[in-house]
Design a protein around this motif. Structure first.
Motif, short mmCIF file in Angstrom:
data_model
loop_
_atom_site.label_atom_id
_atom_site.label_comp_id
_atom_site.label_asym_id
_atom_site.label_seq_id
_atom_site.Cartn_x
_atom_site.Cartn_y
_atom_site.Cartn_z
N ALA A 46 7.37 126.04 155.91
CA ALA A 46 7.87 125.20 157.20
C ALA A 46 7.90 125.69 158.67
N VAL A 47 8.06 124.79 160.03
CA VAL A 47 7.93 125.34 160.59
C VAL A 47 8.13 124.62 161.92
N GLY A 48 8.73 124.72 163.09
CA GLY A 48 9.74 123.21 163.03
C GLY A 48 10.22 122.70 163.22
N ILE A 49 11.54 122.81 162.01
CA ILE A 49 12.16 121.67 161.36
C ILE A 49 13.30 121.48 162.68
N ASP A 50 13.58 121.68 163.77
CA ASP A 50 14.33 121.39 164.81
C ASP A 50 13.50 119.90 165.66
N ASP A 51 11.97 120.45 165.43
CA ASP A 51 11.46 119.26 166.73
C ASP A 51 10.73 118.41 166.16
N PRO A 52 11.51 117.12 166.78
CA PRO A 52 10.85 115.78 166.26
C PRO A 52 8.73 115.69 166.14
N TYR A 53 8.49 116.55 167.50
CA TYR A 53 6.91 116.22 167.12
C TYR A 53 6.06 116.99 166.07
N VAL A 54 6.36 117.92 164.95
CA VAL A 54 5.78 117.85 164.63
C VAL A 54 6.32 117.48 163.26
N SER A 55 5.07 117.59 162.72
CA SER A 55 5.02 116.20 161.33
C SER A 55 5.72 116.86 160.58
N ARG A 56 5.90 116.25 159.61
CA ARG A 56 6.77 116.31 158.53
C ARG A 56 5.52 117.32 157.45
N LYS A 57 4.94 116.29 156.63
CA LYS A 57 3.76 117.57 156.45
C LYS A 57 2.23 117.37 157.75
N GLN A 58 2.65 118.22 158.52
CA GLN A 58 1.25 118.66 159.97
C GLN A 58 -0.12 119.32 159.27
N GLY A 59 0.02 120.11 158.42
CA GLY A 59 -1.72 119.96 157.93
C GLY A 59 -1.60 121.14 156.55
N MET A 60 -2.31 121.19 155.95
CA MET A 60 -2.94 121.29 154.37
C MET A 60 -4.02 122.57 154.75
N LEU A 61 -4.13 123.35 153.84
CA LEU A 61 -4.85 124.30 153.65
C LEU A 61 -4.76 124.00 151.94
N LEU A 62 -5.97 123.52 152.04
CA LEU A 62 -7.42 123.52 150.86
C LEU A 62 -7.95 124.88 150.47
N CYS A 63 -7.84 125.13 149.20
CA CYS A 63 -9.25 125.61 148.24
C CYS A 63 -9.55 125.66 147.56
N ASP A 64 -11.50 125.32 147.54
CA ASP A 64 -11.86 125.66 146.41
C ASP A 64 -12.34 126.14 145.46
N GLY A 65 -11.26 127.78 145.46
CA GLY A 65 -11.63 128.56 144.59
C GLY A 65 -11.95 130.26 145.06
N SER A 66 -12.30 129.78 146.29
CA SER A 66 -13.28 130.93 146.81
C SER A 66 -12.37 130.32 148.44
N TRP A 68 -11.73 128.49 151.99
CA TRP A 68 -10.53 127.19 152.57
C TRP A 68 -10.80 127.26 153.70
N ARG A 69 -10.25 125.93 154.27
CA ARG A 69 -10.32 124.86 155.13
C ARG A 69 -8.71 124.54 155.01
N LEU A 70 -9.01 124.15 156.78
CA LEU A 70 -7.70 123.55 157.03
C LEU A 70 -7.73 121.76 157.37
N ARG A 71 -6.96 121.60 157.00
CA ARG A 71 -7.39 119.26 157.60
C ARG A 71 -5.71 118.88 157.71
N ASN A 72 -5.72 118.25 158.84
CA ASN A 72 -4.79 118.21 159.34
C ASN A 72 -4.22 116.65 158.95
N ILE A 73 -3.39 117.32 158.16
CA ILE A 73 -2.46 115.60 158.20
C ILE A 73 -1.45 114.71 158.75
N GLY A 74 -1.19 115.62 160.16
CA GLY A 74 -0.32 114.82 161.02
C GLY A 74 -0.46 114.38 161.71
N LYS A 75 0.14 114.17 162.51
CA LYS A 75 0.27 113.05 164.22
C LYS A 75 -0.73 113.55 165.06
N LEU A 76 -0.10 114.78 166.41
CA LEU A 76 -0.96 115.46 165.91
C LEU A 76 -1.78 116.39 166.16
#
Length: 252
Positions: A46-66, A68-76
């Motif tokens: 959890a990050v910025g739990i009291d900050d309405p500008y942070v999306s509830r799910k802001q980012g996703m870190l995905l692994c292909d087995g070795s 990692w990549r970052l995917r922005n699933i939020g708004k900003l």
């Protein structure tokens, strides 16, 4: 030896995510996801739990087995410290080491999310608090090249807010007025010297990206010189001490 929660036996590819004094660690495994954002019941970190500008799910870190990549699933956008951004729906491949991420609305609050990806341990002596400080690899500049680059980079070396490269004409005037200048500079001569530096450092050891026309979309404006200056500052090729070539010291 422990480094940011990792030991020398930590499996390569292990990820550690740290934000707001919370952390989550996961070994590499195919199709695994690590979520971070404001919705503390729906994410791993959890990050910025009291900050309405942070999306509830802001980012996703995905692994292909070795890897990692970052995917922005939020708004900003998720911003990086080099001022680049990962826009909503876009991804960024993560390298080993630390990748600091900035989330939130810059005009309000910004939250730091540190993402560490373990690499393979390097042979040799371990680094501790008493080990000598190493300097990054510097780029070689001749005396004339350093004078020209310092002249266009002086605002950065003074740490002026929103610094931009100095104009060719102003840089030439400052160099011509500097103690012991030894030559008369013109806007054209400064431009030629800096252009030659960009050409050499774009193709040499540890090439600097984004400093040649054709690499950046038009109009380039100050972008080429900005990218050059930024790279020289990061590598400590330029330091505030270099302002001495203009007759200044580094105390402001």
């Amino acid at each position: 030896m422990v480094f940011n929660g990792f030991t020398r036996t930590t499996p390569p590819g292990t990820i550690l995510v740290v934000a707001d004094e919370r952390q989550y660690q996961k070994k590499p495994s195919a199709n695994h996801e690590v979520l971070f954002g404001r919705g503390q019941d729906d994410v791993h970190v959890a990050v910025g739990i009291d900050d309405p500008y942070v999306s509830r799910k802001q980012g996703m870190l995905l692994c292909d087995g070795s890897g990692w990549r970052l995917r922005n699933i939020g708004k900003l956008p998720i911003r990086l410290v080099d001022e680049s951004m990962v826009l909503a729906g876009h991804e960024l491949a993560l390298r080993t080491g630390c990748t600091p991420l900035l989330v939130g609305a810059p005009a309000h609050r910004v939250h730091l999310v540190e993402v560490y990806v373990a690499g393979f341990p390097k042979p040799g002596a371990e680094i501790g608090p008493d080990s000598p400080t190493r300097s990054p690899d510097e780029y070689e500049l001749s005396e004339i090249e350093r004078m020209a680059v310092v002249a266009i980079a002086q605002r950065y070396l003074r740490q002026d807010p929103a610094a931009q490269p100095m104009s060719w004409a102003q840089a030439a005037d400052d160099l011509s007025r500097a103690p012991g200048a030894g030559r008369r500079w013109t806007a054209r001569s400064v431009e030629h010297v800096v252009a030659a530096v960009r050409q050499r450092l774009a193709t040499g050891r540890s090439p600097i990206p984004g400093i040649l026309r054709g690499e950046m979309p038009e109009p380039v404006g100050n972008t080429l010189n900005h990218n050059l200056i930024t790279a020289l500052l990061r590598s400590a090729t330029l330091t505030p001490d270099d302002l001495a070539v203009l007759g200044e010291d580094d105390e402001f």
